[in-house]
Design a protein around this motif. Structure first.
Motif, short mmCIF file in Angstrom:
data_model
loop_
_atom_site.label_atom_id
_atom_site.label_comp_id
_atom_site.label_asym_id
_atom_site.label_seq_id
_atom_site.Cartn_x
_atom_site.Cartn_y
_atom_site.Cartn_z
N CYS A 1 3.63 12.43 -4.60
CA CYS A 1 2.39 11.67 -4.86
C CYS A 1 1.64 11.38 -3.57
CB CYS A 1 2.72 10.37 -5.59
SG CYS A 1 3.20 10.60 -7.31
N THR A 2 2.39 11.11 -2.51
CA THR A 2 1.74 10.87 -1.22
C THR A 2 1.01 12.13 -0.76
OG1 THR A 2 3.49 9.28 -0.64
CG2 THR A 2 2.12 10.13 1.16
N TRP A 3 1.68 13.28 -0.87
CA TRP A 3 1.03 14.55 -0.52
C TRP A 3 -0.19 14.80 -1.40
CZ3 TRP A 3 -0.22 17.98 2.74
CH2 TRP A 3 -0.56 19.28 2.39
N ASN A 4 -0.08 14.51 -2.68
CA ASN A 4 -1.19 14.68 -3.60
C ASN A 4 -2.38 13.83 -3.18
OD1 ASN A 4 -2.00 15.70 -6.51
ND2 ASN A 4 -2.52 13.52 -6.45
N ASP A 5 -2.10 12.58 -2.79
CA ASP A 5 -3.20 11.68 -2.42
C ASP A 5 -3.82 12.06 -1.08
OD1 ASP A 5 -2.69 10.38 -4.74
OD2 ASP A 5 -2.35 8.40 -3.87
N ILE A 6 -3.02 12.64 -0.19
CA ILE A 6 -3.56 13.12 1.08
C ILE A 6 -4.55 14.26 0.82
CG2 ILE A 6 -2.99 14.32 3.23
CD1 ILE A 6 -0.32 12.74 3.18
N THR A 7 -4.13 15.22 0.00
CA THR A 7 -4.98 16.39 -0.25
C THR A 7 -6.17 16.06 -1.14
OG1 THR A 7 -3.60 17.05 -2.14
CG2 THR A 7 -3.02 17.96 0.01
N ASP A 8 -6.02 15.04 -1.99
CA ASP A 8 -7.07 14.71 -2.97
C ASP A 8 -7.92 13.52 -2.56
OD1 ASP A 8 -6.27 16.75 -4.57
OD2 ASP A 8 -5.48 15.52 -6.19
N ARG A 9 -7.82 13.07 -1.33
CA ARG A 9 -8.47 11.82 -0.97
C ARG A 9 -9.98 11.86 -1.20
NH1 ARG A 9 -6.79 14.59 3.47
NH2 ARG A 9 -8.24 14.95 5.22
N GLN B 1 -6.71 1.31 2.41
CA GLN B 1 -5.51 0.52 2.67
C GLN B 1 -4.51 1.24 3.57
OE1 GLN B 1 -3.69 -1.15 -0.88
NE2 GLN B 1 -5.65 -1.33 -1.90
N VAL B 2 -4.51 2.58 3.51
CA VAL B 2 -3.58 3.39 4.28
C VAL B 2 -4.35 4.54 4.93
CG1 VAL B 2 -1.53 4.89 4.21
CG2 VAL B 2 -1.63 2.84 2.77
N SER B 3 -4.12 4.78 6.21
CA SER B 3 -4.76 5.91 6.89
C SER B 3 -4.04 7.21 6.52
CB SER B 3 -4.72 5.72 8.40
OG SER B 3 -3.38 5.82 8.88
N VAL B 4 -4.71 8.32 6.75
CA VAL B 4 -4.10 9.62 6.47
C VAL B 4 -2.87 9.82 7.35
CG1 VAL B 4 -4.45 12.12 6.56
CG2 VAL B 4 -6.27 10.63 5.68
N GLU B 5 -2.96 9.42 8.61
CA GLU B 5 -1.83 9.58 9.53
C GLU B 5 -0.62 8.79 9.06
OE1 GLU B 5 -5.60 10.55 11.39
OE2 GLU B 5 -4.91 8.72 10.37
N PRO C 1 0.81 -1.23 0.00
CA PRO C 1 0.00 0.00 0.00
C PRO C 1 0.84 1.27 0.00
CG PRO C 1 -0.87 -1.60 1.58
CD PRO C 1 0.46 -2.12 1.12
N PHE C 2 1.97 1.25 0.71
CA PHE C 2 2.82 2.45 0.78
C PHE C 2 3.57 2.66 -0.54
CE2 PHE C 2 2.15 1.16 5.15
CZ PHE C 2 1.78 2.37 5.73
N LEU C 3 4.02 1.58 -1.16
CA LEU C 3 4.68 1.71 -2.46
C LEU C 3 3.69 2.17 -3.52
CD1 LEU C 3 6.94 -1.47 -2.34
CD2 LEU C 3 7.68 0.93 -2.21
#
Length: 320
Positions: free
Chosen positions: A88-96, A114-118, A31-33
């Motif tokens: 991309c991680t930042w993008n997915d956090i803001t665009d969730r 699969q992955v929490s925001v935290e 999930p993190f990859l």
């Protein structure tokens, strides 16, 4: 809306089948990859290639290759992977919340659960800190440019909320490496690097408009802006303009990089890079079908090869 996959074995919808993450990565890491888009390496290439362009033209400009340049090549490769992942991680956090409403993106790790925001925030910080270690091996001017790039990375995910031209913000962020790496080699920022940066932005407008055409229907429903929606049926005409700007600006960058110290043969070879790149982009335009998302995705992926073409020519010019 169909149920979201929550198993770490559930792939992202637009990832290549049997990609290395799904096949080989330990289950806990997948999930993190996926959050870092490691299962889709095209973004790393698009971030990395302007860095390598910048290094090649900087060496052509001052005719002073150094052993440290080998580390710049390797460091850029690792750094591009890490910073693309953090971005991309930042993008997915803001665009969730937006990703939940788009068919192509609702299977991503955060909206699918699969992955929490935290956990995503922690993963983003880890990647950024590792990239910072590489950045700190460069000179002070390059380090300063590296920290300035964080402003662009921070703003980009929000651009599609307030402008029809979010691709410009992506271009500003994705091509920053041309400036940073030129400076890492030369210790200062010269005008050919600025031209190269501008040419890279034009290239980003080209390929990311193609990419954005995959989501125009969903974007229209939820109010997300893009150049694909702005141009609509006129996209081919705009893409031709971006093609000409890309070739012209990168061509000028190659010209002014070679003129001070390089041989005539090196100049001619370097100018062949953007020329050949332009023909590849023209080939993409011939296959354009803005109403066929699968075809648009295929053309978007082809831009890895488009970006490699000038790099090969620039590297050959260094040997001339």
């Amino acid at each position: 809306m169909q149920d979201m996959p929550t198993s770490p074995d559930a792939p992202v919808a637009d990832a290549a089948i049997d990609n290395w993450v799904d096949r080989y990565a330990p289950a806990f890491s997948r999930p993190f990859l996926r959050l870092s888009r490691a299962d889709r390496p095209i973004g790393t290439w698009l971030l990395l290639l302007p860095c390598w362009w910048g290094l090649a033209l900087a060496i052509l400009y001052d005719q002073s290759p150094r052993w440290f340049d080998l580390w710049i090549v390797v460091g850029c490769g690792i750094g591009a992977f890490l910073m693309r992942g953090a971005g991309c991680t930042w993008n997915d956090i803001t665009d969730r919340n937006i990703d939940m409403q788009v068919a192509r993106t609702r299977s991503r790790p955060i909206p699918s659960g699969q992955v929490s925001v935290e956990a995503a925030v922690a993963w983003m910080v880890i990647q950024a800190l590792l990239a910072a270690i590489i950045l700190f091996t460069f000179n002070k001017a390059a380090i300063g440019l590296g920290f300035l790039s964080l402003l662009l990375v921070t703003v980009y995910p929000f651009a599609k909320r307030f402008t029809w031209w979010p691709q410009v913000f992506l271009g500003l962020a994705f091509n920053w490496g041309a400036l940073l790496v030129w400076t890492a080699h030369a210790g200062t920022l010269n005008s050919p690097a600025i031209l190269l940066y501008a040419g890279g932005i034009a290239w980003t407008l080209f390929y990311d408009t193609i990419y954005a055409h995959q989501d125009t229907d969903d974007d229209a429903l939820i109010g997300v802006k893009s150049t694909a929606r702005l141009f609509g049926d006129k996209s081919p005409q705009w893409l031709r303009r971006f093609l000409m700007a890309t070739v012209g600006l990168i061509g000028l960058a190659a010209l002014f990089s070679a003129l001070p110290n390089a041989s005539v043969l090196a100049l001619v070879i370097a100018l062949g890079g953007p020329w050949a790149m332009g023909w590849h982009m023209a080939w993409q335009l011939r296959g354009l079908d803005i109403n066929n998302p699968a075809k648009m995705h295929q053309l978007f992926l082809a831009n890895r090869d488009a970006g490699i073409i000038p790099l090969v020519f620039f590297a050959a010019a260094l040997l001339a």
